[in-house]
Write an enzyme that holds these catalytic residues in place. Structure first.
Site, short mmCIF file in Angstrom:
data_model
loop_
_atom_site.label_atom_id
_atom_site.label_comp_id
_atom_site.label_asym_id
_atom_site.label_seq_id
_atom_site.Cartn_x
_atom_site.Cartn_y
_atom_site.Cartn_z
N GLU A 64 -9.25 6.58 7.76
CA GLU A 64 -7.81 6.74 7.55
C GLU A 64 -7.40 8.00 6.79
O GLU A 64 -6.39 8.62 7.13
CB GLU A 64 -7.27 5.51 6.81
CG GLU A 64 -7.32 4.25 7.64
CD GLU A 64 -6.93 3.02 6.83
OE1 GLU A 64 -5.95 2.36 7.21
OE2 GLU A 64 -7.60 2.73 5.81
N ARG A 87 0.83 -1.21 0.00
CA ARG A 87 0.00 0.00 0.00
C ARG A 87 0.86 1.26 0.00
O ARG A 87 0.44 2.30 -0.53
CB ARG A 87 -0.97 0.00 1.19
CG ARG A 87 -2.00 1.12 1.13
CD ARG A 87 -3.04 1.00 2.22
NE ARG A 87 -4.12 0.09 1.90
CZ ARG A 87 -5.30 0.46 1.42
NH1 ARG A 87 -5.54 1.73 1.17
NH2 ARG A 87 -6.23 -0.43 1.18
#
Length: 781
Positions: A730, A327
């Site tokens: 997030e 990621r």
């Protein structure tokens, strides 16, 4: 019921549906101390307490382990080692078999659990742990990835490469090019409630584990794996956590497994709650990274090609380091288009605790690395970094392919940044700060505006699923259960709002119940900002199934067509009459209509081929931007965050009050990571920042003096998510990049913005001061 509803019913309005500002369902309990966490629960009769014995070397072989003094200590009932695990001594979440429950033979970091004491009281267990006599044959150890060959170091999981175009050729042919390296530190989760597990043995093979975990199904599977029993024998329950932030996605497995093994072996309930020092020493953290970069660009600042290596301190085992470093690469572009790009990960083995998930899951590290490149280019061409940012943005109809070959089809970063640039008065303040710095020899100010684009979905495609269970009782009250966990972020109230909206009933008619594997199986972790997206859709599906049955029943009972049945606030219009919701459900119950349903949802469109480095790993992107102003003392390195302006989009927000709280909290947590929170290991491999006395999370006094947070109210999710909302857990974390770059801007002013400060993170006062002194020397030369 009369054909005409009472005036009170007609005047009623649903309280707490979607898109209303509802307080967190447990907020009043949090502030009054009545919210029940695991350590607040009444203790079962005969409860025993566990404590972990930790290694005292960073790397070595256990030559001898004498636990006789431990076993003889007052109150000790049993001592467990890796050999006492009934079926398996492995809790690796990725199936790589590299993470023991308790280390056997070899230890690979200072503080690794090597035995567990089970005693009558917690104090007795802790005291007994200190009586172990362990002899090690010590071996060389690796702590910092800065000190090793990052391209040839030992990896804990296979690296990833993303590639589009020929980056090397583009860089070589570029009119200008540069290279450099950046360090960014890790971060402890520092949840208010530490790790804890309470295991209660049942009959036959059964055991119930009450765990502070973001992933009940994984705890269930790990406990079953260690015990050697089917998953149906293990029930895991979670009502709430006192914070998680990713630290309870996999790290709770160890405590749950040990508690369950002891409980089944001894036939008594067992609780394990490590103290803060042991928790911080023995559990994983955010990965710290070293980013090596090379970029080619033209005289205007257009990036033509870029080559990245993202090397991460992963620790001794794989844990989630593979997907975390993946990621990071997925976000090495942030909001910028690269005509040619190569990005590689290096998930490196170190003799430190195995690092794990943390809010953003590698995305923040990916973005911080690429924003350093933007700064480098800006200083090289002598322009405001914001100009370079805007120049290199993704396009809306072209220049829109990511390094992983997914098209950016929902790009709104241009408008987000333009609106924030105007509302924060960026241009005016930039001029005023320049004038202030010119006349201020000691205090310097800095300003930065940074954007973000964050991909939403689990990159492990199979995790993009959720289930829910909804019961409607005969009196019209509703029982809701789903696979998501509540760690303070407001997931429970959001999903309850979705169910209330479907039935058009007040939210206080919806009972939110503890997450349990006994009701909803095979759940995904509450992570990747997907909690509301996944569980909201699953709960909506279950509620709609019941609502459709009620509609069919009413149509048949009252002899009216379906189109003449409408759910109104707390009532149902059937033809020319209105019936209270609870009365209709009572009638349906008497007619034997099923008033219970399960719901299921899987995210569409997502796919990912890791071997090829291509796919569509994200369902959509979330966007935002932040403008930060800071002041620094060039004699001490101390600084203040003067003002922060944030513009963030959440689609059609399910609950603006909750979302604003997530944005504010995420920003402050991100600011802590990039400024004050520093992990330090000594020359023996010991973590020295393992308590509040040595590890500095942001204080109330560290918050921005002026803190303006605005939700963009114009965009709706272009994908059919739950009520067209967007994830908000997030993405706001990364808005704190603006503070790091504002500090960099302030430091740069001491050399008249001729030299890129290359300020690493965390930008502690010491690092700010060292950067100031370095720039003064470079400017003088």
């Amino acid at each position: 019921m009369n054909k005409h509803a009472s005036a009170e019913i007609k005047a009623a309005r649903i309280q707490g549906g979607v898109a209303t500002d509802q307080r967190h369902d447990s907020a009043h309990k949090h502030v009054t101390g009545t919210a029940i966490y695991i350590d607040d629960m009444p203790e079962p009769a005969g409860l025993l307490h566990g404590c972990l014995g930790l290694s005292t070397v960073a790397h070595g072989t256990i030559r001898d382990m004498d636990l006789s003094g431990v076993r003889a200590a007052p109150g000790v009932v049993d001592v467990l080692t890796g050999a006492d695990m009934p079926a398996s001594n492995d809790i690796s979440p990725t199936g790589r078999h590299d993470e023991p429950v308790l280390a056997e033979g070899k230890v690979e970091f200072f503080g690794q659990p090597i035995f567990a004491v089970i005693a009558e009281t917690r104090e007795q267990a802790r005291r007994a742990c200190r009586l172990a006599r362990v002899v090690y044959d010590e071996e060389p150890f690796i702590i910092d990835v800065w000190d090793i060959d990052r391209r040839a170091g030992k990896v804990v999981t296979p690296p990833l490469t993303l590639k589009r175009g020929d980056a090397a050729a583009a860089i070589a042919a570029a009119p200008r090019r540069l290279k450099g390296s950046m360090r960014m530190g890790g971060q402890d989760h520092f949840y208010l409630e530490g790790h804890i597990a309470l295991a209660i043995p049942g009959e036959d093979k059964d055991v119930t584990v009450i765990s502070s975990t973001q992933h009940p199904s994984e705890v269930q599977h790990m406990v079953a794996h260690v015990l050697g029993v089917p998953s149906h024998a293990v029930t895991v329950e979670v009502r709430r956590m006192g914070g998680g932030f990713g630290g309870k996605e996999t790290q709770g497995n160890q405590f749950a497994a040990i508690a369950a093994v002891a409980a089944k072996k001894l036939g008594r309930a067992v609780k394990i709650r490590p103290d803060r020092d042991d928790d911080m020493t023995a559990t994983g953290k955010r990965h710290d990274f070293v980013v090596d970069y090379e970029v080619g660009f033209d005289d205007d600042g257009n990036i033509l090609g870029v080559d990245y290596l993202y090397a991460a301190r992963c620790g001794f085992s794989s844990d989630l380091s593979g997907p975390v470093t993946d990621r990071a690469l997925f976000h090495c572009d942030n909001t910028y288009y690269y005509p040619a790009v190569q990005a590689q990960s290096a998930p490196l083995y170190t003799n430190t605790v195995s690092n794990t998930a943390f809010r953003g899951f590698g995305g923040p590290q990916g973005m911080v690395g690429c924003e350093r490149v933007i700064d480098e280019v800006a200083f090289a061409v002598g322009k405001d970094p914001l100009e370079i940012r805007k120049l290199n943005f993704y396009g809306t109809t072209d220049r829109n392919v990511t390094p992983y070959h997914q098209k950016v089809e929902d790009n709104i970063v241009h408008r987000i940044v333009a609106e924030l640039e105007e509302s924060s008065e960026y241009a005016r303040r930039r001029r005023e700060i320049a004038a202030f710095n010119a006349s201020s020899p000691v205090i310097k100010r800095g300003l930065a505006l940074t954007p973000l684009k964050f991909g939403i979905s689990f990159t492990a495609t199979h995790f993009n699923q959720a289930g829910a269970l909804v019961h409607v009782y005969a009196d019209g009250s509703v029982h809701l259960n789903h696979g998501g966990t509540e760690m303070g972020q407001g997931l429970y109230v959001k999903v309850a709002q979705v169910v209330a909206e479907e039935f058009q009933i007040d939210i206080d008619q919806v009972k939110i119940t503890a997450t349990t594997t006994g009701k909803v199986p095979n759940t995904s972790a509450t992570a990747a900002s997907s909690g509301s997206d996944l569980n909201g859709m699953a709960a909506q599906a279950a509620a709609r199934a019941i609502r459709d049955r009620l509609r069919d029943f009413a149509a048949e009972k009252y002899g009216v067509p379906l189109e003449q049945i409408e759910f109104l606030p707390n009532r149902v219009r059937v033809g020319n009459q209105e019936i209270p919701f609870g009365e209709l459900t009572q009638q349906a119950y008497m007619a034997r209509v099923q008033l219970s349903a399960t719901g299921f949802y899987k995210t569409p469109k997502v796919r990912w081929d890791r071997d090829k480095g291509e796919g569509h790993p994200f369902y959509y992107f979330a966007y935002g931007a932040a403008c930060a102003e800071v002041s620094i003392d060039t004699l001490t390195g101390e600084y203040m965050v003067e003002r922060v302006d944030i513009l963030h989009e959440t689609g059609r927000s399910l609950n603006r009050a909750i979302d604003l709280g997530q944005i504010e909290g995420g920003f402050i947590q991100g600011m802590g990571w990039l400024t004050t929170e520093e992990l330090v290991w000594d020359d023996k491999g010991r973590l020295r920042t393992h308590a509040p006395s040595t590890y500095k999370i942001p204080l109330a006094s560290d918050r921005p003096k002026v803190f303006n947070v605005t939700l963009a109210d114009w965009p709706e999710n272009h994908e059919p998510t739950i009520h067209r909302s967007k994830a908000v857990g997030e993405p706001p974390f990364m808005l704190a990049m603006s503070v790091l770059h504002a500090l960099s801007d302030a430091v740069a002013s001491v050399a008249d913005h001729r030299v890129c400060p290359r300020l690493d993170a965390p930008a502690t006062p010491e690092r700010v001061l060292m950067a100031v002194e370095r720039l003064r020397r470079e400017a003088a030369n």
